[in-house]
Motif scaffolding. Structure first.
Motif, PDB file in Angstrom:
ATOM      1  N   TYR A  57       0.840  -1.196   0.000  1.00 54.12           N
ATOM      2  CA  TYR A  57       0.000   0.000   0.000  1.00 54.12           C
ATOM      3  C   TYR A  57       0.877   1.249   0.000  1.00 54.12           C
ATOM      4  O   TYR A  57       1.899   1.300   0.701  1.00 54.12           O
ATOM      5  CB  TYR A  57      -0.909   0.020   1.234  1.00 54.12           C
ATOM      6  N   PRO A  58       0.491   2.267  -0.769  1.00 52.03           N
ATOM      7  CA  PRO A  58       1.239   3.524  -0.738  1.00 52.03           C
ATOM      8  C   PRO A  58       1.131   4.163   0.633  1.00 52.03           C
ATOM      9  O   PRO A  58       0.198   3.880   1.394  1.00 52.03           O
ATOM     10  CB  PRO A  58       0.530   4.370  -1.804  1.00 52.03           C
ATOM     11  N   VAL A  59       2.087   5.036   0.944  1.00 55.95           N
ATOM     12  CA  VAL A  59       2.127   5.639   2.283  1.00 55.95           C
ATOM     13  C   VAL A  59       2.092   7.160   2.177  1.00 55.95           C
ATOM     14  O   VAL A  59       2.846   7.769   1.421  1.00 55.95           O
ATOM     15  CB  VAL A  59       3.391   5.209   3.058  1.00 55.95           C
ATOM     16  N   LEU A  60       1.218   7.741   2.968  1.00 53.98           N
ATOM     17  CA  LEU A  60       1.119   9.194   3.102  1.00 53.98           C
ATOM     18  C   LEU A  60       1.635   9.576   4.475  1.00 53.98           C
ATOM     19  O   LEU A  60       1.155   9.062   5.490  1.00 53.98           O
ATOM     20  CB  LEU A  60      -0.342   9.627   2.939  1.00 53.98           C
ATOM     21  N   TYR A  61       2.618  10.474   4.515  1.00 57.59           N
ATOM     22  CA  TYR A  61       3.158  10.965   5.781  1.00 57.59           C
ATOM     23  C   TYR A  61       2.599  12.362   6.041  1.00 57.59           C
ATOM     24  O   TYR A  61       2.637  13.224   5.161  1.00 57.59           O
ATOM     25  CB  TYR A  61       4.689  11.001   5.735  1.00 57.59           C
ATOM     26  N   VAL A  62       2.100  12.568   7.251  1.00 56.44           N
ATOM     27  CA  VAL A  62       1.453  13.834   7.607  1.00 56.44           C
ATOM     28  C   VAL A  62       2.138  14.412   8.840  1.00 56.44           C
ATOM     29  O   VAL A  62       2.223  13.751   9.884  1.00 56.44           O
ATOM     30  CB  VAL A  62      -0.052  13.635   7.891  1.00 56.44           C
ATOM     31  N   ASN A  85     -16.439   4.303  -2.913  1.00 60.35           N
ATOM     32  CA  ASN A  85     -15.534   5.396  -3.273  1.00 60.35           C
ATOM     33  C   ASN A  85     -14.140   4.888  -3.610  1.00 60.35           C
ATOM     34  O   ASN A  85     -13.602   4.020  -2.919  1.00 60.35           O
ATOM     35  CB  ASN A  85     -15.423   6.397  -2.119  1.00 60.35           C
ATOM     36  N   ARG A  86     -13.559   5.453  -4.653  1.00 61.27           N
ATOM     37  CA  ARG A  86     -12.148   5.238  -4.960  1.00 61.27           C
ATOM     38  C   ARG A  86     -11.557   6.575  -5.418  1.00 61.27           C
ATOM     39  O   ARG A  86     -10.755   6.637  -6.350  1.00 61.27           O
ATOM     40  CB  ARG A  86     -11.975   4.140  -6.018  1.00 61.27           C
ATOM     41  N   ILE A  87     -11.982   7.649  -4.728  1.00 59.41           N
ATOM     42  CA  ILE A  87     -11.444   8.977  -5.027  1.00 59.41           C
ATOM     43  C   ILE A  87      -9.939   8.983  -4.795  1.00 59.41           C
ATOM     44  O   ILE A  87      -9.171   9.554  -5.565  1.00 59.41           O
ATOM     45  CB  ILE A  87     -12.134  10.048  -4.166  1.00 59.41           C
ATOM     46  N   PHE A  88      -9.526   8.364  -3.695  1.00 63.59           N
ATOM     47  CA  PHE A  88      -8.110   8.154  -3.417  1.00 63.59           C
ATOM     48  C   PHE A  88      -7.852   6.645  -3.417  1.00 63.59           C
ATOM     49  O   PHE A  88      -8.770   5.864  -3.135  1.00 63.59           O
ATOM     50  CB  PHE A  88      -7.709   8.715  -2.048  1.00 63.59           C
ATOM     51  N   PRO A  89      -6.640   6.214  -3.683  1.00 64.06           N
ATOM     52  CA  PRO A  89      -6.324   4.793  -3.489  1.00 64.06           C
ATOM     53  C   PRO A  89      -6.244   4.492  -1.998  1.00 64.06           C
ATOM     54  O   PRO A  89      -6.022   5.387  -1.174  1.00 64.06           O
ATOM     55  CB  PRO A  89      -4.949   4.652  -4.156  1.00 64.06           C
ATOM     56  N   LYS A  90      -6.412   3.258  -1.638  1.00 67.77           N
ATOM     57  CA  LYS A  90      -6.248   2.882  -0.236  1.00 67.77           C
ATOM     58  C   LYS A  90      -4.793   3.080   0.161  1.00 67.77           C
ATOM     59  O   LYS A  90      -3.889   2.603  -0.519  1.00 67.77           O
ATOM     60  CB  LYS A  90      -6.698   1.442  -0.025  1.00 67.77           C
ATOM     61  N   MET A  91      -4.595   3.798   1.250  1.00 67.40           N
ATOM     62  CA  MET A  91      -3.252   4.177   1.670  1.00 67.40           C
ATOM     63  C   MET A  91      -3.053   3.923   3.150  1.00 67.40           C
ATOM     64  O   MET A  91      -3.999   3.986   3.943  1.00 67.40           O
ATOM     65  CB  MET A  91      -3.007   5.669   1.391  1.00 67.40           C
ATOM     66  N   ILE A  92      -1.814   3.660   3.502  1.00 71.15           N
ATOM     67  CA  ILE A  92      -1.389   3.730   4.899  1.00 71.15           C
ATOM     68  C   ILE A  92      -1.018   5.185   5.161  1.00 71.15           C
ATOM     69  O   ILE A  92      -0.337   5.812   4.355  1.00 71.15           O
ATOM     70  CB  ILE A  92      -0.188   2.806   5.142  1.00 71.15           C
ATOM     71  N   VAL A  93      -1.489   5.737   6.281  1.00 75.59           N
ATOM     72  CA  VAL A  93      -1.198   7.137   6.590  1.00 75.59           C
ATOM     73  C   VAL A  93      -0.474   7.209   7.929  1.00 75.59           C
ATOM     74  O   VAL A  93      -0.958   6.693   8.938  1.00 75.59           O
ATOM     75  CB  VAL A  93      -2.477   7.995   6.641  1.00 75.59           C
ATOM     76  N   VAL A  94       0.686   7.842   7.929  1.00 79.04           N
ATOM     77  CA  VAL A  94       1.500   7.974   9.131  1.00 79.04           C
ATOM     78  C   VAL A  94       1.434   9.412   9.621  1.00 79.04           C
ATOM     79  O   VAL A  94       1.869  10.335   8.911  1.00 79.04           O
ATOM     80  CB  VAL A  94       2.964   7.564   8.860  1.00 79.04           C
ATOM     81  N   PHE A  95       0.884   9.610  10.806  1.00 81.37           N
ATOM     82  CA  PHE A  95       0.735  10.940  11.391  1.00 81.37           C
ATOM     83  C   PHE A  95       1.833  11.133  12.436  1.00 81.37           C
ATOM     84  O   PHE A  95       1.778  10.549  13.517  1.00 81.37           O
ATOM     85  CB  PHE A  95      -0.640  11.087  12.044  1.00 81.37           C
ATOM     86  N   ILE A  96       2.820  11.949  12.097  1.00 79.56           N
ATOM     87  CA  ILE A  96       3.986  12.120  12.962  1.00 79.56           C
ATOM     88  C   ILE A  96       3.719  13.212  13.994  1.00 79.56           C
ATOM     89  O   ILE A  96       3.454  14.371  13.643  1.00 79.56           O
ATOM     90  CB  ILE A  96       5.237  12.476  12.132  1.00 79.56           C
ATOM     91  N   ARG A 152       5.621   7.244  -1.686  1.00 74.40           N
ATOM     92  CA  ARG A 152       5.407   8.049  -0.490  1.00 74.40           C
ATOM     93  C   ARG A 152       5.012   9.472  -0.869  1.00 74.40           C
ATOM     94  O   ARG A 152       5.543  10.043  -1.836  1.00 74.40           O
ATOM     95  CB  ARG A 152       6.677   8.107   0.373  1.00 74.40           C
ATOM     96  N   ALA A 153       4.107  10.064  -0.096  1.00 75.79           N
ATOM     97  CA  ALA A 153       3.743  11.471  -0.243  1.00 75.79           C
ATOM     98  C   ALA A 153       3.833  12.134   1.121  1.00 75.79           C
ATOM     99  O   ALA A 153       3.785  11.467   2.162  1.00 75.79           O
ATOM    100  CB  ALA A 153       2.339  11.612  -0.822  1.00 75.79           C
ATOM    101  N   LEU A 154       3.967  13.463   1.122  1.00 79.19           N
ATOM    102  CA  LEU A 154       4.152  14.217   2.360  1.00 79.19           C
ATOM    103  C   LEU A 154       3.202  15.409   2.399  1.00 79.19           C
ATOM    104  O   LEU A 154       3.046  16.119   1.394  1.00 79.19           O
ATOM    105  CB  LEU A 154       5.599  14.714   2.463  1.00 79.19           C
ATOM    106  N   ILE A 155       2.566  15.616   3.561  1.00 79.88           N
ATOM    107  CA  ILE A 155       1.725  16.791   3.782  1.00 79.88           C
ATOM    108  C   ILE A 155       2.294  17.603   4.937  1.00 79.88           C
ATOM    109  O   ILE A 155       2.571  17.061   6.012  1.00 79.88           O
ATOM    110  CB  ILE A 155       0.267  16.414   4.123  1.00 79.88           C
ATOM    111  N   GLY A 156       2.463  18.918   4.715  1.00 83.45           N
ATOM    112  CA  GLY A 156       2.919  19.807   5.780  1.00 83.45           C
ATOM    113  C   GLY A 156       2.192  21.135   5.726  1.00 83.45           C
ATOM    114  O   GLY A 156       1.926  21.661   4.643  1.00 83.45           O
TER     115      GLY A 156
END
Length: 361
Positions: A57-62, A85-96, A152-156
């Motif tokens: 699964y892709p990973v989103l880091y927040v 819904n499949r607006i986004f793919p199923k992802m693992i999300v890591v909230f740091i 991997r993607a990153l949100i800040g």
């Protein structure tokens, strides 16, 4: 009113419980910073239920995980798990989570200024060390413990936004896509912003993308008035706007930005995260409602969708029997027997045993 209030409280408790079952609390001991670092990990329901439909699964880091985990995990759950819904793919999300936010998210040491009190300025400059924590400690831990793909993607947001830009500048390959929300580009009187802009414009990052969300923090009616505003705090919005306008003329990497006239610095993270993710996956959409198009070819369209999404997320993906059955239901609703026959032939080709079981119901 009391019965309604009780009903709302019960519903809210169920919603929170449902979200919590998808979120686990995890941690590492950082040898870089000599401290414990905690983070919450949102997992797709199929991982929790041990019924994985894909190997990775892709990973989103927040960043600012404590502030964002409920909103973004709820959004991710709804737009990947609910109502087909499949607006986004199923992802693992890591909230740091933060320990010393100003230290970790600022790129280098600066002096106090009108925008930065001395108490905060005195602890600035730890972004490079925190980048090493993420790259050398958190990401390897996540990859070892959970079924992650290389994507991997990153949100800040705010200071987290300039941290994300610092990573893009110095370690561009650490993430594939960057979502930056109302970043503090006034930092160091704009010098940081200028160096990031020069680095991006000088390089070629065609396989990366950057989305910036810009809030209305001057309360001006339009962006033209923002640029001529004399208000002291207008430097925040003006610095972001000028950065975006300059980068828009560059062809060094895919870039887009969105202005939110009805959101301020505090409210913009939620809508900015949503639009940033929509921007990343805009070219990777497949809706059940596409069956109403008489030219919709189920096998060709579905194969193309999963091929392109697999390439984007760096892991092989394929449609599941349950999704094919959802398409079949939409064909029935649309009363399109010819299209339905094509879909069922495709289903039988992919999953002959499951198809026979489904069709015999």
């Amino acid at each position: 009113m009391k019965p309604l209030l009780i009903m709302l409280l019960v519903w809210s408790s169920h919603l929170l419980a449902a979200q919590q079952t998808h979120i686990v609390l995890d941690s590492i001991h950082s040898n870089v910073l000599h401290e414990s670092r905690t983070f919450r990990v949102y997992l797709p329901k199929e991982i929790i239920d041990k019924k994985q439909k894909q190997a990775q699964y892709p990973v989103l880091y927040v960043l600012d995980g404590d502030d964002n985990y409920l909103a973004i995990s709820g959004m991710m759950h709804y737009l990947t798990e609910v109502n087909g819904n499949r607006i986004f793919p199923k992802m693992i999300v890591v909230f740091i989570n933060n320990t010393n936010r100003t230290r970790d998210l600022t790129p280098y040491r600066v002096n106090a200024s009108a925008m930065l009190p001395k108490a905060m300025a005195d602890v600035t400059g730890g972004a490079e060390a925190f980048t090493q924590v993420i790259e050398k400690e958190i990401i390897p831990h996540i990859n070892a413990k959970y079924p992650t793909s290389p994507y991997r993607a990153l949100i800040g947001h705010s200071f987290g936004g300039i941290f994300a830009l610092s990573v893009l500048q110095k370690h561009p390959d650490l993430f594939d896509d960057y979502i930056v929300i109302d970043p503090s580009l006034w930092y160091d009187n704009g010098r940081f912003s200028n160096t990031v802009l020069q680095t991006i414009q000088a390089g070629k990052r065609r396989n990366k993308s950057l989305f910036i969300g810009l809030a209305n923090t001057t309360n001006e009616p339009n962006l033209n008035k923002v640029l001529v505003s004399k208000a002291a705090f207008s430097v925040h919005e003006k610095s972001i706007l000028r950065f975006c306008q300059k980068l828009s003329h560059s062809k060094s990497m895919p870039f887009s930005y969105q202005y939110y006239p009805y959101d301020d610095h505090g409210s913009v993270p939620f809508v900015g995260a949503y639009d940033g993710l929509r921007n990343i996956f805009r070219a990777h959409q497949l809706s059940y409602y596409e069956v109403v198009n008489p030219n919709f070819d189920p096998e060709k369209r579905i194969n193309s969708y999963y091929k392109n999404l697999s390439a984007k997320l760096k892991t092989p993906l394929e449609i599941s029997p349950s999704e094919l059955e959802y398409f079949d239901m939409f064909y029935s609703i649309n009363q399109d027997k010819r299209g339905q026959q094509k879909l069922r032939a495709y289903y039988k080709k992919l999953y002959p045993l499951k198809y026979e079981k489904y069709i015999s119901k």
